[in-house]
Design a protein around this motif. Structure first.
Motif, PDB file in Angstrom:
ATOM      1  N   TYR A   3       0.834  -1.222   0.004  1.00 32.12           N
ATOM      2  CA  TYR A   3      -0.035   0.088  -0.074  1.00 32.12           C
ATOM      3  C   TYR A   3       0.796   1.361   0.020  1.00 32.12           C
ATOM      4  N   THR A   4       2.026   1.132   0.576  1.00 31.27           N
ATOM      5  CA  THR A   4       2.927   2.459   0.514  1.00 31.27           C
ATOM      6  C   THR A   4       3.373   2.789  -0.694  1.00 31.27           C
ATOM      7  N   SER A  29       2.265   1.715  -3.496  1.00 30.79           N
ATOM      8  CA  SER A  29       1.311   1.601  -4.944  1.00 30.79           C
ATOM      9  C   SER A  29       1.049   2.782  -5.540  1.00 30.79           C
ATOM     10  N   ASN A  30       1.189   3.949  -4.623  1.00 28.00           N
ATOM     11  CA  ASN A  30       0.828   5.247  -5.433  1.00 28.00           C
ATOM     12  C   ASN A  30       2.011   6.001  -5.603  1.00 28.00           C
ATOM     13  N   THR A  31       3.121   5.492  -5.638  1.00 27.53           N
ATOM     14  CA  THR A  31       4.311   6.259  -6.003  1.00 27.53           C
ATOM     15  C   THR A  31       5.107   5.907  -7.300  1.00 27.53           C
ATOM     16  N   ASP A  32       6.117   6.192  -7.442  1.00 32.76           N
ATOM     17  CA  ASP A  32       6.856   5.824  -8.720  1.00 32.76           C
ATOM     18  C   ASP A  32       8.045   5.020  -8.277  1.00 32.76           C
ATOM     19  N   THR A  56       9.597   1.332  -7.895  1.00 30.33           N
ATOM     20  CA  THR A  56       9.130   0.091  -8.165  1.00 30.33           C
ATOM     21  C   THR A  56      10.425  -0.878  -7.794  1.00 30.33           C
ATOM     22  N   SER A  94       6.743  -5.407  -7.365  1.00 32.01           N
ATOM     23  CA  SER A  94       5.889  -4.436  -8.194  1.00 32.01           C
ATOM     24  C   SER A  94       5.095  -5.209  -9.456  1.00 32.01           C
TER      25      SER A  94
END
Length: 82
Positions: free
Chosen positions: A44-45, A47-50, A52, A57
């Protein structure tokens, strides 16, 4: 004839109880629960960032299933713990 009425010694109290529990169950239970929780939190940490992670991922939504699998394994080890 008198041997039938002989008193049993103090040490002979019948069969010894068999231990069912596993001494490794509690550490494995805690380890699986922590790994599963950490797996889901990391998913969750990032998943919304760049950010990988090459193999992490690529799994996508399966990361939730893997994390819940570890937590389910912790419940399985809890059944073995006395």
């Amino acid at each position: 004839m008198f041997n039938r009425f002989k008193r049993k010694s103090v040490d002979d109290n019948g069969p010894k109880p068999v231990r069912i529990g596993n001494r490794w169950a509690a550490p494995l239970m805690v380890a699986c629960a922590v790994i599963g929780l950490a797996w889901i939190v990391v998913f969750y940490t990032i998943s919304n960032t760049d950010v990988t992670i090459p193999w992490y991922s690529d799994l996508g939504g399966w990361n939730l299933m893997i994390g819940m699998g570890f937590i389910l394994a912790a419940f399985g080890f809890a059944m073995k713990w006395e």
